[in-house]
Design a protein around this motif. Structure first.
Motif, PDB file in Angstrom:
ATOM      1  N   ALA A  32       0.831  -1.202   0.000  1.00 53.82           N
ATOM      2  CA  ALA A  32       0.000   0.000   0.000  1.00 53.82           C
ATOM      3  C   ALA A  32       0.862   1.248   0.000  1.00 53.82           C
ATOM      4  CB  ALA A  32      -0.916   0.014   1.219  1.00 53.82           C
ATOM      5  N   GLN A  33       0.268   2.334  -0.423  1.00 49.73           N
ATOM      6  CA  GLN A  33       0.942   3.621  -0.324  1.00 49.73           C
ATOM      7  C   GLN A  33       1.026   4.042   1.141  1.00 49.73           C
ATOM      8  OE1 GLN A  33      -0.524   6.691  -2.968  1.00 49.73           O
ATOM      9  NE2 GLN A  33      -1.511   5.117  -4.197  1.00 49.73           N
ATOM     10  N   PRO A  34       1.961   4.948   1.446  1.00 48.31           N
ATOM     11  CA  PRO A  34       2.045   5.462   2.814  1.00 48.31           C
ATOM     12  C   PRO A  34       0.721   6.067   3.257  1.00 48.31           C
ATOM     13  CG  PRO A  34       3.956   6.135   1.554  1.00 48.31           C
ATOM     14  CD  PRO A  34       3.007   5.505   0.579  1.00 48.31           C
ATOM     15  N   GLY A  35       0.346   5.789   4.476  1.00 48.75           N
ATOM     16  CA  GLY A  35      -0.896   6.345   4.999  1.00 48.75           C
ATOM     17  C   GLY A  35      -2.093   5.451   4.820  1.00 48.75           C
ATOM     18  N   PHE A  36      -1.926   4.340   4.119  1.00 51.65           N
ATOM     19  CA  PHE A  36      -3.035   3.421   3.885  1.00 51.65           C
ATOM     20  C   PHE A  36      -2.724   2.063   4.519  1.00 51.65           C
ATOM     21  CE2 PHE A  36      -3.341   6.507   0.478  1.00 51.65           C
ATOM     22  CZ  PHE A  36      -4.692   6.810   0.465  1.00 51.65           C
ATOM     23  N   ASP A  37      -3.747   1.480   5.119  1.00 52.18           N
ATOM     24  CA  ASP A  37      -3.622   0.136   5.668  1.00 52.18           C
ATOM     25  C   ASP A  37      -3.731  -0.857   4.519  1.00 52.18           C
ATOM     26  OD1 ASP A  37      -4.008  -2.380   6.798  1.00 52.18           O
ATOM     27  OD2 ASP A  37      -5.209  -1.609   8.462  1.00 52.18           O
ATOM     28  N   VAL A  38      -2.751  -1.687   4.381  1.00 56.20           N
ATOM     29  CA  VAL A  38      -2.729  -2.597   3.241  1.00 56.20           C
ATOM     30  C   VAL A  38      -3.918  -3.571   3.272  1.00 56.20           C
ATOM     31  CG1 VAL A  38      -1.343  -4.442   4.285  1.00 56.20           C
ATOM     32  CG2 VAL A  38      -1.164  -3.987   1.821  1.00 56.20           C
ATOM     33  N   ASN A  39      -4.486  -3.772   4.454  1.00 52.82           N
ATOM     34  CA  ASN A  39      -5.619  -4.697   4.553  1.00 52.82           C
ATOM     35  C   ASN A  39      -6.937  -4.076   4.103  1.00 52.82           C
ATOM     36  OD1 ASN A  39      -4.243  -6.997   5.717  1.00 52.82           O
ATOM     37  ND2 ASN A  39      -3.973  -5.713   7.532  1.00 52.82           N
ATOM     38  N   SER A  40      -6.980  -2.760   4.046  1.00 61.41           N
ATOM     39  CA  SER A  40      -8.230  -2.110   3.688  1.00 61.41           C
ATOM     40  C   SER A  40      -8.091  -1.135   2.523  1.00 61.41           C
ATOM     41  CB  SER A  40      -8.809  -1.372   4.901  1.00 61.41           C
ATOM     42  OG  SER A  40      -7.896  -0.392   5.352  1.00 61.41           O
ATOM     43  N   ALA A  41      -6.880  -0.893   2.070  1.00 58.07           N
ATOM     44  CA  ALA A  41      -6.673   0.085   1.002  1.00 58.07           C
ATOM     45  C   ALA A  41      -7.404  -0.331  -0.270  1.00 58.07           C
ATOM     46  CB  ALA A  41      -5.184   0.239   0.719  1.00 58.07           C
ATOM     47  N   GLY A  42      -7.962   0.657  -0.949  1.00 57.12           N
ATOM     48  CA  GLY A  42      -8.579   0.388  -2.231  1.00 57.12           C
ATOM     49  C   GLY A  42      -7.527   0.122  -3.293  1.00 57.12           C
TER      50      GLY A  42
END
Lengths: 261, 144
Positions: free
Chosen positions: A10-20
């Protein structure tokens, strides 16, 4: 993620488990457009003259996705007049008649068949636009012979999370069939945003050509936001096969500049 | 390969997968677009035409990439406000394609790219007072 295996970044600032999807730099569900280094052409001469042509042999066994640039014109898929399972032909058709000037072509051939259906899994396709901040952490994969720990040149990397690589969501292939007075292939994207796409058409089901949306003549392609459909229109006479390549990339980015003329 | 990374797509074994069956195969380069909030290397350019626009060549956007080489770029009409109430159209309106009143050109150097819009015919009703959008990518791939 399919079967619980794979990689997501994921990009910084995003949770990889919920990122779109657009918030991910990478997911192993999505093929990155891979350039075949043995089939890349740089400054390849295209002779002058109306409809002069050159043919290159790739022998991939399928018609591949290709990007073409012209020294005279920039990004210029119009020169591509045939893509089949063995060869690609470029034709100097920049003008309808007369003596077209010579040109130099740069092309990338990708290891992506345009005649085979493919559909990547949607993870969470909410339309959040990437690129809001440079990464504080990330990952990178260097090309063979390059040192990932030292190089700052993006050309030395296959993947570098300071850049996004073009990734494929779907290849939609189907027959172009009669619909009223014309022949069409209609496709409805399953992404919640207008995706960047490319379209191809093969009147003989073998030799594909790229389609433009603004063409005044058929075959052509168009997208309508109300019906949310991409339509290949081959005109009143010809059927054939259509192919639509959908990228995991929204058409309307938040990086917008506004100019008044 | 001796060194490198292969990541197979779901359903394939990375040890035997072909390049077409991989999400990543580090033997193959990719089209990379630098994430740069200061000089966005991808995005949209919205062009609003006033009534009665004038024929001419207009710089509409400059990207200072400073790569040290001329990068490949991709620029196309992405959204067109329709005058026929059919909604927004998007598509690969190729740079020299038959929107017969405007076309696109660029001046590219090792440090910057200037995107320009050339207005060739102002008598077209679809141009005057309307808004058009353009999508661009500047790739960190050498175009020289």
């Amino acid at each position: 993620m399919n079967e619980g295996f794979g990689i997501k970044v994921a990009q910084p600032g995003f949770d990889v488990n919920s990122a779109g999807d657009p918030n991910l730099y990478f997911s192993s569900n999505w093929p990155i457009l891979k350039i075949d280094p043995k089939l890349t052409g740089t400054n390849v001469p295209l002779p002058s003259g109306h409809n002069s042509s050159i043919t290159i042999t790739h022998n991939l066994g399928y018609p591949p996705f290709i990007m073409l640039w012209s020294a005279n014109n920039g990004f210029w898929p119009t020169y591509i007049t045939s893509i089949n399972s063995q060869t690609i032909t470029f034709t100097n058709n920049s003008q309808n008649s007369g003596s077209n000037p010579s040109d130099l072509l740069t092309y990338y051939i990708f290891r992506l068949p345009i005649n085979q259906n493919f559909h990547a899994q949607n993870i969470q396709a909410n339309p959040v636009i990437p690129g809001s901040a440079p990464p504080a952490a990330g990952f990178k994969v260097a090309k063979p012979g390059k040192d990932a720990s030292k190089s700052k040149d993006l050309r030395d990397f296959t993947i570098n999370s300071t850049a996004k690589s073009l990734m494929v969501h779907q290849v939609f292939v189907g027959p172009v069939t009669p619909s009223g007075n014309i022949n069409t292939l209609v496709y409805t994207p399953d992404l919640p945003y207008n995706p960047v796409y490319f379209a191809y058409y093969a009147v003989d089901n073998i030799n594909y050509i790229p389609l433009a949306a603004a063409s005044q003549v058929t075959p052509k392609v168009s997208y309508g936001s109300i019906a949310n459909t991409i339509i290949i229109n081959s005109g009143a006479v010809t059927t054939g096969t259509g192919s639509i390549i959908i990228l995991l990339d929204p058409y309307q980015a938040t990086n917008q500049a506004v100019v008044t003329l | 390969m001796t060194f490198g990374v292969k990541i197979a797509l779901p359903g394939f074994d990375a040890r035997t997968a072909t390049p077409e069956q991989c999400a990543v195969d580090s033997r193959f380069d990719t089209m990379k677009v630098k994430v740069d909030p200061v000089n966005p290397n991808f995005g949209n350019i919205i062009v609003k035409f006033q009534d009665n626009p004038v024929i001419g060549t207009y710089p509409i956007y400059t990207i200072n990439h400073n790569y040290g080489y001329i990068p490949l770029y991709y620029f196309f009409f992405s959204v067109r406000d329709s005058t026929a109430n059919t909604g927004i159209e998007t598509g690969n309106f190729f740079p020299g394609d038959a929107l017969n009143f405007i076309y696109f050109q660029a001046t590219a150097t090792a440090t910057q790219i200037i995107f320009q819009l050339v207005v060739t015919n102002t008598s077209i009703e679809a141009l005057s007072g309307n808004t058009y959008a353009f999508r661009y990518y500047v790739f960190a791939n050498d175009g020289t």
